[in-house]
Enzyme design. Structure first.
Site, mmCIF file in Angstrom:
data_model
loop_
_atom_site.group_PDB
_atom_site.id
_atom_site.type_symbol
_atom_site.label_atom_id
_atom_site.label_comp_id
_atom_site.label_asym_id
_atom_site.label_seq_id
_atom_site.Cartn_x
_atom_site.Cartn_y
_atom_site.Cartn_z
ATOM 1 N N GLY A 23 2.605 -14.198 8.988
ATOM 2 C CA GLY A 23 2.955 -14.549 10.362
ATOM 3 C C GLY A 23 2.269 -15.873 10.644
ATOM 4 C CB ALA A 24 3.593 -19.098 11.866
ATOM 5 N NE ARG A 65 3.747 -18.155 3.076
ATOM 6 C CZ ARG A 65 4.323 -17.323 3.954
ATOM 7 N NH1 ARG A 65 3.576 -16.512 4.679
ATOM 8 N NH2 ARG A 65 5.633 -17.290 4.108
ATOM 9 C CB CYS A 129 11.245 -12.212 10.623
ATOM 10 S SG CYS A 129 9.872 -12.272 9.451
ATOM 11 C CG ASP A 198 7.459 -19.556 9.876
ATOM 12 O OD1 ASP A 198 6.383 -19.102 9.462
ATOM 13 O OD2 ASP A 198 8.430 -18.832 10.128
ATOM 14 C CG ASN A 208 11.680 -18.035 12.399
ATOM 15 O OD1 ASN A 208 10.447 -17.921 12.298
ATOM 16 N ND2 ASN A 208 12.435 -17.046 12.839
ATOM 17 C CE LYS A 209 9.955 -14.803 6.779
ATOM 18 N NZ LYS A 209 9.240 -15.306 5.585
ATOM 19 C CE LYS A 234 3.228 -19.863 15.328
ATOM 20 N NZ LYS A 234 3.800 -18.696 15.978
HETATM 21 P P1 RI2 Z 1 4.333 -15.336 14.655
HETATM 22 C C1 RI2 Z 1 6.742 -15.510 9.990
HETATM 23 O O1 RI2 Z 1 6.641 -16.065 8.705
HETATM 24 C C2 RI2 Z 1 8.178 -15.326 10.444
HETATM 25 O O2 RI2 Z 1 9.047 -16.332 9.984
HETATM 26 C C3 RI2 Z 1 7.986 -15.379 11.937
HETATM 27 O O3 RI2 Z 1 9.189 -15.634 12.652
HETATM 28 C C4 RI2 Z 1 6.985 -16.510 12.057
HETATM 29 O O4 RI2 Z 1 6.100 -16.353 10.958
HETATM 30 C C5 RI2 Z 1 6.213 -16.572 13.328
HETATM 31 O O5 RI2 Z 1 5.419 -15.430 13.484
HETATM 32 P P2 RI2 Z 1 6.076 -15.218 7.431
HETATM 33 O O6 RI2 Z 1 4.575 -15.401 7.422
HETATM 34 O O7 RI2 Z 1 3.348 -16.445 14.454
HETATM 35 O O8 RI2 Z 1 6.501 -13.789 7.553
HETATM 36 O O9 RI2 Z 1 5.078 -15.468 15.968
HETATM 37 O O10 RI2 Z 1 6.704 -15.897 6.240
HETATM 38 O O11 RI2 Z 1 3.714 -13.972 14.480
#
Ligand code: RI2
Length: 313
Positions: A23-24, A65, A129, A198, A208-209, A234
């Site tokens: 999660g970003a 990442r 996601c 992201d 994004n995802k 972000k």
């Molecule tokens: P929050 C995640 O990436 C998803 O793409 C999600 O939409 C985004 O981060 C933002 O997440 P990954 O780490 O920061 O699963 O809002 O590849 O939680």
């Protein structure tokens, strides 16, 4: 033998790389905490050595990442200090990291408050996601008593949709789970798509995802509104200078567990895709809901981007 400070940092880097921490937002907070702890444990009295070790540590985290600008913005904010001694530097890094962690958590709440104002009684929302910012928007509307329903996608290949439905089950939000390819079939029942981010580029496009761009295209075709929930960190300063966002390609084994059994088949696993800004109605940040075209202002006014500073980020 590796020193304990670097050992701990490498452990966090591995947990981010393997997506045990994901999660970003969460990876940015984990990186901020990791640099702070590394700086606190670093055994040296030479400021030059300290600065160069912190830089190296930051680079290790940044390499985990490649798409996530949240990581580089967090690292930038935490390592921005002017110090006369190692002790000064430690104090600055610690307070920068603690501030970043606290503000980024508060941002999720604020985004929830601002974004939830766009959700009406009776709305059906679709999310993809597992985004804490998007979930905050939906949950804030639900807690305010709005009668809403959620459709959550599976989000192959890592199935983060399962994390999302666990959260909604716990919160008691009425939720339907679908496979990613069912999005068009349900879109006519959806009033608003809410996803996280992201990266947001200078022109307001969204990284994004994987699968987000298809959902946005479908929403556009069905005339369903599309909202992005994204903290200001972000947004990507580098994109002002025309730099493209690197899209992380992950292991084929995440898509096809025994992909090596196939000799002539190539499996690709891009983790993110790009949604053009004209498919996005609104970006909800902690400082306000903006149309995508205003993204440049966030980078300039909030992230404090200045010409010249850019090349070093
Ligand atoms: P929050 C995640 O990436 C998803 O793409 C999600 O939409 C985004 O981060 C933002 O997440 P990954 O780490 O920061 O699963 O809002 O590849 O939680």
């Amino acid at each position: 033998m590796e020193r304990p400070a670097i050992k701990q940092l490498l452990k966090t880097a591995n947990r981010i790389r393997s997506m045990e921490i994901r999660g970003a937002g969460l990876i940015a907070r984990a990186a901020a905490g990791a640099i702070r702890d590394y700086a606190l444990d670093l055994e040296t009295s030479s400021l030059d050595e300290f600065n160069s070790e912190v830089k190296k540590a930051a680079q290790i985290l940044l390499n985990t990442r490649p798409t996530a600008v949240s990581l580089s913005n967090a690292v930038q904010m935490v390592t921005r200090y002017k110090a006369e001694s190692v002790e000064d530097a430690r104090i600055s890094i610690t307070s920068n990291a603690d501030r970043f962690i606290e503000e980024s958590q508060k941002a999720i709440e604020l985004i929830g408050t601002i974004g939830s104002r766009r959700i009406r009684d009776g709305d059906t929302l679709l999310t993809h996601c597992n985004s804490m910012a998007a979930i905050s928007v939906i949950n804030t509307a639900f807690k305010a008593g709005r009668d809403i329903e959620v459709i959550a996608t599976e989000s192959r290949p890592r199935n983060q949709g399962l994390l999302t439905i666990s959260i909604f089950e716990e919160l008691g939000v009425p939720t339907t789970f679908i496979v990613d390819s069912a999005v068009r079939s349900v879109m006519n029942e959806v009033d608003l798509v809410v996803v996280g981010a992201d990266v947001i580029t200078a022109n307001g496009s969204l990284v994004n995802k994987i699968g987000t761009a298809q959902i946005a295209l479908i929403a556009h075709e069905a005339r369903t509104s599309f909202m992005v929930a994204a903290e200001t960190y972000k947004f990507s300063p580098k994109t002002i200078l025309g730099e493209l966002v690197t899209i992380e390609e992950r292991s084929p084994e995440e898509v096809l567990p025994k992909s090596s059994d196939f000799k002539n088949i190539k499996v690709r696993n891009p983790a993110f895709d790009v949604t053009p800004h004209h498919y996005i109605d609104l970006i909800c940040t902690e400082i306000g809901a903006i149309p995508p075209v205003m993204s440049y202002l966030i980078i300039k006014e909030k992230l404090g981007w200045e010409l010249g500073q850019q090349a070093n980020i």
